[in-house]
Design an enzyme around this catalytic site. Structure first.
Site, PDB file in Angstrom:
ATOM      1  N   ASP A 204       0.861  -1.190   0.000  1.00 14.54           N
ATOM      2  CA  ASP A 204       0.000   0.000   0.000  1.00 14.54           C
ATOM      3  C   ASP A 204       0.895   1.238   0.000  1.00 14.54           C
ATOM      4  O   ASP A 204       2.125   1.123  -0.033  1.00 14.54           O
ATOM      5  CB  ASP A 204      -0.970  -0.009   1.195  1.00 14.54           C
ATOM      6  CG  ASP A 204      -2.314   0.624   0.812  1.00 14.54           C
ATOM      7  OD1 ASP A 204      -2.297   1.798   0.392  1.00 14.54           O
ATOM      8  OD2 ASP A 204      -3.357  -0.041   0.914  1.00 14.54           O
ATOM      9  N   HIS A 274      -2.918   3.331  -4.560  1.00 14.21           N
ATOM     10  CA  HIS A 274      -2.275   2.797  -3.345  1.00 14.21           C
ATOM     11  C   HIS A 274      -0.875   2.265  -3.640  1.00 14.21           C
ATOM     12  O   HIS A 274      -0.488   1.204  -3.142  1.00 14.21           O
ATOM     13  CB  HIS A 274      -3.155   1.707  -2.724  1.00 14.21           C
ATOM     14  CG  HIS A 274      -4.391   2.254  -2.050  1.00 14.21           C
ATOM     15  ND1 HIS A 274      -4.345   2.967  -0.876  1.00 14.21           N
ATOM     16  CD2 HIS A 274      -5.704   2.205  -2.411  1.00 14.21           C
ATOM     17  CE1 HIS A 274      -5.584   3.320  -0.532  1.00 14.21           C
ATOM     18  NE2 HIS A 274      -6.415   2.887  -1.452  1.00 14.21           N
ATOM     19  N   GLU A 338     -10.020   2.964  -4.840  1.00 12.96           N
ATOM     20  CA  GLU A 338      -9.566   4.313  -4.493  1.00 12.96           C
ATOM     21  C   GLU A 338      -8.397   4.787  -5.364  1.00 12.96           C
ATOM     22  O   GLU A 338      -7.343   5.119  -4.857  1.00 12.96           O
ATOM     23  CB  GLU A 338      -9.186   4.334  -3.009  1.00 12.96           C
ATOM     24  CG  GLU A 338     -10.359   3.987  -2.113  1.00 12.96           C
ATOM     25  CD  GLU A 338     -10.010   3.882  -0.639  1.00 12.96           C
ATOM     26  OE1 GLU A 338     -10.872   4.224   0.183  1.00 12.96           O
ATOM     27  OE2 GLU A 338      -8.893   3.462  -0.305  1.00 12.96           O
ATOM     28  N   TRP A 410     -17.137  -3.858  -0.994  1.00 13.69           N
ATOM     29  CA  TRP A 410     -16.777  -3.286   0.320  1.00 13.69           C
ATOM     30  C   TRP A 410     -17.573  -2.042   0.644  1.00 13.69           C
ATOM     31  O   TRP A 410     -17.827  -1.740   1.803  1.00 13.69           O
ATOM     32  CB  TRP A 410     -15.273  -3.012   0.387  1.00 13.69           C
ATOM     33  CG  TRP A 410     -14.760  -1.880  -0.453  1.00 13.69           C
ATOM     34  CD1 TRP A 410     -14.463  -1.921  -1.778  1.00 13.69           C
ATOM     35  CD2 TRP A 410     -14.453  -0.546  -0.016  1.00 13.69           C
ATOM     36  NE1 TRP A 410     -14.003  -0.706  -2.207  1.00 13.69           N
ATOM     37  CE2 TRP A 410     -13.988   0.169  -1.140  1.00 13.69           C
ATOM     38  CE3 TRP A 410     -14.536   0.116   1.210  1.00 13.69           C
ATOM     39  CZ2 TRP A 410     -13.605   1.508  -1.074  1.00 13.69           C
ATOM     40  CZ3 TRP A 410     -14.151   1.446   1.275  1.00 13.69           C
ATOM     41  CH2 TRP A 410     -13.699   2.127   0.148  1.00 13.69           C
ATOM     42  N   TYR A 435     -16.135  -4.477   8.652  1.00 15.72           N
ATOM     43  CA  TYR A 435     -14.804  -3.897   8.829  1.00 15.72           C
ATOM     44  C   TYR A 435     -14.461  -3.972  10.323  1.00 15.72           C
ATOM     45  O   TYR A 435     -15.073  -3.282  11.150  1.00 15.72           O
ATOM     46  CB  TYR A 435     -14.768  -2.454   8.303  1.00 15.72           C
ATOM     47  CG  TYR A 435     -14.356  -2.387   6.832  1.00 15.72           C
ATOM     48  CD1 TYR A 435     -14.775  -3.370   5.937  1.00 15.72           C
ATOM     49  CD2 TYR A 435     -13.540  -1.370   6.348  1.00 15.72           C
ATOM     50  CE1 TYR A 435     -14.399  -3.328   4.602  1.00 15.72           C
ATOM     51  CE2 TYR A 435     -13.156  -1.322   5.007  1.00 15.72           C
ATOM     52  CZ  TYR A 435     -13.587  -2.304   4.146  1.00 15.72           C
ATOM     53  OH  TYR A 435     -13.210  -2.267   2.820  1.00 15.72           O
ATOM     54  N   ASP A 437     -11.866  -3.002  11.731  1.00 15.07           N
ATOM     55  CA  ASP A 437     -11.097  -1.865  12.254  1.00 15.07           C
ATOM     56  C   ASP A 437     -12.060  -0.788  12.782  1.00 15.07           C
ATOM     57  O   ASP A 437     -11.628   0.257  13.255  1.00 15.07           O
ATOM     58  CB  ASP A 437     -10.148  -1.281  11.196  1.00 15.07           C
ATOM     59  CG  ASP A 437     -10.825  -0.967   9.879  1.00 15.07           C
ATOM     60  OD1 ASP A 437     -11.867  -1.592   9.567  1.00 15.07           O
ATOM     61  OD2 ASP A 437     -10.333  -0.096   9.141  1.00 15.07           O
ATOM     62  N   GLU A 488      -4.391   1.026   9.983  1.00 16.33           N
ATOM     63  CA  GLU A 488      -3.891   2.391  10.205  1.00 16.33           C
ATOM     64  C   GLU A 488      -3.697   2.662  11.696  1.00 16.33           C
ATOM     65  O   GLU A 488      -2.692   3.224  12.116  1.00 16.33           O
ATOM     66  CB  GLU A 488      -4.873   3.431   9.660  1.00 16.33           C
ATOM     67  CG  GLU A 488      -4.898   3.556   8.152  1.00 16.33           C
ATOM     68  CD  GLU A 488      -5.959   2.672   7.528  1.00 16.33           C
ATOM     69  OE1 GLU A 488      -6.344   1.650   8.142  1.00 16.33           O
ATOM     70  OE2 GLU A 488      -6.400   2.997   6.406  1.00 16.33           O
TER      71      GLU A 488
END
Ligand code: ACM
Ligand code: ZN
Length: 782
Positions: A204, A274, A338, A410, A435, A437, A488
Site C-alpha cells: 500500500d 495505493h 480508491e 466493500w 470492517y 477496524d 492504520e
C-alpha cells in the site's frame, strides 16, 4: 507483572467456570460455528491409554499428516499416545473418505465405543477434528500437559457442511507490519472457526511488504516510511522510520503453514492506486516522475501508477510472476480501489493511451475510468494465461465490468449485488458490519483507537451476505463473505487480536451456518467456551460481549423510554437509576426497565456479576424534556445507511457523541428532517433545541435553517420560530453542536420541526457544490 497475574487468574477462573458447568451438564456442545445438522445424544466417548486412530487406506498422505498433527497435540496436552491402528476396531477414532460428499462437508459420529469421521476432502477431515477439539477440554488448544483428567467428548451425530465456500479474513500489513508469528496466531484462530481464506493485503502507500527479487528497491526503499502520523493528528508525525517486509522464503513457509490449517492465502497487490511505496522505489512508474515518498499519512493519494507507460505493465507483470510463484492460490487480488484519476488526466503518456485505445467519456464514466478498466483487463489476461483468476474491489464495476473478475464488495453490498446480477462472482465484505477496524463499542472514549464506525458483535452476527434483492440463481454468484481489518490505527498484535476477537467467531456463523440454523442466543451461550479457548491460546480479545449491553427505545403507549439489558449467558444483572454505583443489593434486572421522564435527567448504571471477571459498568445518562418518550413522525425517512433505531432516536433522552454511526444520530442528505411530535398533552413551550454533528471531512454539515411550527388541540399548525444558521467557514471546528430556536411562550400539544440540510457544500471544501450530510440527534422541547 501485576497484569500478568491478573490475566493468569482470569484464565484459571474461566477454565474452572467451564469445567464446573461440564460437571452439572456433562454433555455440552459449545461449538462455534455451530454444526448445521447435529443430534445430541447421551453418553460420552472417553479417550484412554488404549484409544487408537484408524485411517482408512483411501485417505492419502494429507489426511495422514492431519491426524499425525492431531495425535501430537493430543499427546502434548492430554498425555495420551494415540497410536495408529493397522485395522479398524473398538475404542478408535476411524477416518474415512467418501468422495460422494460435498467438498468441505464432514460427518462425525461419536458413540461411547467409537468416533467415526467421514469427509470428501482433507478440509472436511480438518473440520471434523476441529469440532472434536471444541468438544474436548479447552487445554487441547494449549502447549502444555493439562491436569484435566476428563478427556472425553459427548456422543453425537453431525452432518455438517458450510453455507459458503469462501470464508475469509483480510489483513492489512502495509499500514502496520505484523511479524510471521503474529500472523500465524491469526491463522490459528481462523482455523478454530473453520475459515478457509486469508486475504493478505501486502502492499500500500505506506509500505511494500513482499520481497520481489527483480525489484529490490521495493523492499530497500518501499518497505520503510520515514514518518508516521500520530493517532488522528493529520499533520503531526512520529519521525521514527517504520518498516518491515517478508522474504520470499518466509512467505513460502507461511503458505505451507496456512495450508496445513486448511487455509489458502490470497495475496493482494493493490494497483494502480495505493502505490506510493512502489513509486518511491521506482519514480519512473508514476505520471510525473516524482519525487515520491512512502506515505506517512493515511488516506488516498493522487499519485498512482502511470498506466500510459509500457514500463509500468512490465513492472506489474514481473511483480505478479514472482507473486504467483510464491502463492499457489487460484485467485490473485489486484486491488483497484480508491484510484484517483487526476494524474492520468494531465499525463501525456496516459492521454496518449486513451487516444490510442479510443476511450471516451460517456454517461457511465470518464475516459480515465475506462483506462483503469483497460489496466484491469490486461492484468487479468496476463494472470489467466498463468492459470490464475483475479479478485478486485468493487470500484472495478465503475468502468463497466468487462472482465471475469470476482468483485469484492466493500462499499456496502450493492457492488456484490450488481456483480451477481451481471453473472459475476462476488464476495461480500461491506464496511458495515464487516470492517473489524471499526469500533465495537459505543463507549469510544474508553476503547483502543479505531478508524470510526460501529460494528458490534451482534451486528456482525446478524449480517446476511445474500440480500433479498437477489434471486436464487443470482445468489449462487455470492461465493462467500469476509471481514476486513485495516491497520492504520492498529499498531500491536494485542490490539489486532482485540479488534478481531470475538467478532471473528460471530463472522464464522455467518459464513458457515444456513440462515435458519443461526441463533444469537445460542452463540452467546457458547461464546464462554470459545473465550476460554482464546485464553488457552494466549489471544487477547474484547470483552464487550461479557458486559451489559443496553438497547433503548421510545415506548409511545407507556410514554417512557424502555431499556432492555442483556449479557452473555445468564449471569445476573443489577442496576440503579439514581446514578449510584450498582451492587448485588441493587435491583436485579428481569424485564425491560421503564424509564420515566418526569424528572430532568437520570442515569442508568448496570453491572453484570461474574465470579472473577470484571467488566465495565454500563453508564447511560438520559436528559429529559417535553418531547422525550414521544415518537416523532418523519415526513421523509433518513438515509437508509443512517436510520438505526428510527425516529425514536430523536426523543429517547440520549445525546449522541462524535461518532456518527453509533446509532445515536439520524443522517439526512436529500431531504430536510421534517418531524412532527405529539407532546401527549398541552404544554407551554418557548424553545426547541436540536443536536447536530459536524464533521467536515465526512461532509457532515450543520443545518442551514430550523423552523418550528406548533398547534394546540385541533387548531392549524402555525410557524412559531425560526433560526437561520450562517454558512460555515473554513476555520469552523468539527464537533457536537446544539442549535436553539427560541420564541415567545405558547401552549402546544403538537409541534413540527423542519431542519434544512446543506444543499451546496461551500467553495472552501473539497466537495464544493455537492450536497452535505445532516446528522441530527435529540430534539429537545422546553
Ligand atoms: C477499501 O476499504 N479501500 C477496500
Ligand atoms: Zn500517466
Amino acid at each position: 507483572m501485576k497484569n500478568m497475574n491478573r490475566y493468569l487468574s482470569l484464565v484459571a477462573l474461566i477454565i474452572s467456570l467451564i469445567s464446573c458447568q461440564s460437571e452439572d451438564n456433562p454433555n455440552r456442545y459449545e461449538l462455534i460455528p455451530y454444526p448445521n445438522d447435529m443430534e445430541q445424544m447421551s453418553g460420552r466417548f472417553s479417550f484412554d491409554d488404549d484409544t487408537q486412530i484408524f485411517i482408512s487406506p483411501e485417505c492419502g498422505d494429507e489426511v495422514n499428516e492431519i491426524l499425525a498433527q492431531f495425535a501430537e497435540q493430543f499427546g502434548k496436552t492430554a498425555g495420551k499416545d494415540l497410536k495408529i491402528a493397522e485395522k479398524e476396531g473398538k475404542n478408535m477414532m476411524v477416518v474415512k473418505i467418501d468422495t460422494t460428499m460435498s467438498q468441505e462437508a464432514y460427518r462425525l459420529n461419536i458413540s461411547k465405543k467409537k468416533i467415526e469421521i467421514t469427509a470428501a476432502t482433507p478440509n472436511g477431515v480438518r473440520y471434523a477434528l476441529q469440532t472434536i477439539k471444541q468438544l474436548l477440554p479447552v487445554a487441547i488448544y494449549g502447549e502444555t500437559l493439562s491436569a484435566d483428567e476428563n478427556w472425553s467428548v459427548p456422543c453425537t451425530t453431525i452432518n455438517d457442511a458450510p453455507r459458503f465456500g469462501y470464508r475469509g479474513m483480510h489483513l492489512d500489513v502495509a499500514r502496520h507490519f505484523f511479524t510471521l508469528d503474529e500472523v500465524k496466531r491469526i491463522l490459528n484462530v481462523m482455523a478454530v472457526h473453520k475459515l478457509n481464506t486469508l486475504h493478505w493485503h501486502l502492499t500500500d502507500d505506506q509500505g511494500w511488504r513482499v520481497e520481489i527479487k527483480k525489484y529490490p528497491r521495493l523492499t530497500e526503499v518501499g518497505s520503510i516510511r520515514n514518518k508516521t502520523m500520530i493517532r488522528k493528528e493529520w499533520d503531526n508525525y512520529d519521525t521514527t522510520p517504520y518498516g518491515g517486509f517478508y522474504t520470499q522464503d518466509e512467505l513460502r513457509d507461511m503458505v505451507k503453514y496456512a495450508a496445513d490449517l486448511g487455509i489458502t492465502i490470497i495475496p493482494e497487490i493493490d494497483l494502480p492506486g495505493h502505490m506510493m511505496a512502489a513509486l518511491a522505489s521506482y519514480p519512473e512508474l508514476g505520471c510525473t516522475g516524482g519525487p515520491y515518498e512512502v506515505s506517512g499519512q493515511w488516506g488516498i493519494r493522487d499519485d498512482v501508477l502511470c498506466v500510459g507507460k509500457e514500463k509500468t505493465f512490465e513492472f506489474i507483470e514481473n511483480v505478479l510472476l514472482e507473486i504467483i510463484d510464491i502463492f499457489p492460490s487460484k485467485y490473485i487480488h489486484i486491488g483497484g480501489d480508491e484510484c484517483p484519476k487526476i494524474r492520468w488526466e494531465k499525463c501525456p503518456a496516459c492521454q496518449a493511451r486513451i487516444q490510442k485505445l479510443g476511450l471516451k467519456d460517456d454517461e457511465h464514466g470518464k475516459a480515465e475510468h475506462y483506462l483503469q478498466s483497460y489496466t484491469t483487463e490486461r492484468i487479468e489476461k496476463f494472470l489467466n494465461e498463468h492459470g490464475r483468476e483475479i479478485i478486485g474491489w468493487d470500484e472495478m464495476l465503475e468502468g463497466g465490468l468487462t472482465t471475469n473478475a470476482t468483485v469484492m464488495s466493500w462499499r456496502g453490498v450493492a457492488g456484490g449485488v450488481e456483480a451477481a446480477k451481471q453473472g459475476h462472482y462476488a464476495i461480500m465484505t461491506p464496511t458495515a458490519p464487516l470492517y473489524l477496524d471499526y469500533y465495537q463499542s459505543r463507549d469510544t472514549q474508553n476503547e483502543p483507537l479505531a478508524i470510526g464506525g460501529y460494528n458490534p458483535v451482534d451486528m456482525v452476527y446478524n449480517f446476511n451476505p445474500i440480500p433479498e434483492s437477489l434471486t436464487e440463481e443470482q445468489a449462487k454468484f455470492i461465493l462467500g463473505t469476509q471481514a476486513n481489518i485495516w491497520t492504520e490505527y492498529i499498531t500491536t498484535p494485542e490490539h489486532l487480536e482485540y479488534m478481531i476477537l470475538p467478532r471473528l467467531a460471530a463472522l464464522s456463523e455467518v459464513q458457515w451456518d444456513q440462515v435458519e440454523n443461526k441463533s444469537y442466543d445460542r452463540f452467546l451461550d457458547n461464546i464462554g467456551h470459545i473465550l476460554a479457548i482464546y485464553d488457552v491460546m494466549g489471544l487477547n480479545y474484547a470483552k464487550h460481549i461479557l458486559e451489559v449491553k443496553g438497547e433503548y427505545s421510545v415506548n409511545e403507549t407507556k410514554g417512557c423510554i424502555e431499556a432492555t439489558l442483556r449479557t452473555q449467558g445468564n449471569a445476573p444483572i443489577y442496576y440503579t437509576l439514581d446514578g449510584s454505583e450498582p451492587t448485588t443489593n441493587s435491583t436485579r434486572y428481569t424485564e425491560p426497565i421503564e424509564i420515566r421522564t418526569e424528572n430532568d435527567s437520570c442515569t442508568l448504571k448496570a453491572i453484570v456479576v461474574r465470579e472473577g471477571i470484571e467488566t465495565r459498568t454500563l453508564v447511560r445518562p438520559f436528559k429529559f424534556n417535553k418531547a422525550t418518550g414521544h415518537m416523532p413522525q418523519l415526513k421523509d425517512a433518513p438515509s437508509e445507511k443512517y436510520t438505526f433505531g428510527g425516529a425514536g432516536v430523536l426523543t429517547d433522552g440520549i445525546h449522541g457523541d462524535f461518532n456518527y454511526s453509533n446509532g445515536c444520530w439520524l443522517g439526512f442528505i436529500n431531504t430536510p428532517l421534517d418531524a412532527t411530535i405529539d407532546l401527549g398533552k398541552t404544554q407551554t413551550i418557548s424553545q426547541v433545541k436540536i443536536g447536530s454533528l459536524v464533521q467536515y471531512s465526512e461532509y457532515i454539515f450543520p443545518p442551514t435553517q430550523i423552523k418550528v411550527y406548533a398547534t394546540n388541540g385541533d387548531n392549524p399548525m402555525t410557524e412559531i420560530g425560526k433560526l437561520e444558521i450562517p454558512v460555515t467557514q473554513k476555520q469552523d471546528q468539527d464537533g457536537v453542536r446544539e442549535y436553539t430556536c427560541e420564541f415567545p411562550a405558547v401552549p402546544a400539544s403538537k409541534i413540527r420541526v423542519v431542519i434544512d440540510t446543506t444543499d451546496k457544500i461551500p467553495a472552501w471544501h473539497g466537495a464544493k457544490g455537492e450536497k452535505g450530510w445532516l446528522f441530527v440527534d435529540e430534539i429537545s422541547v422546553n
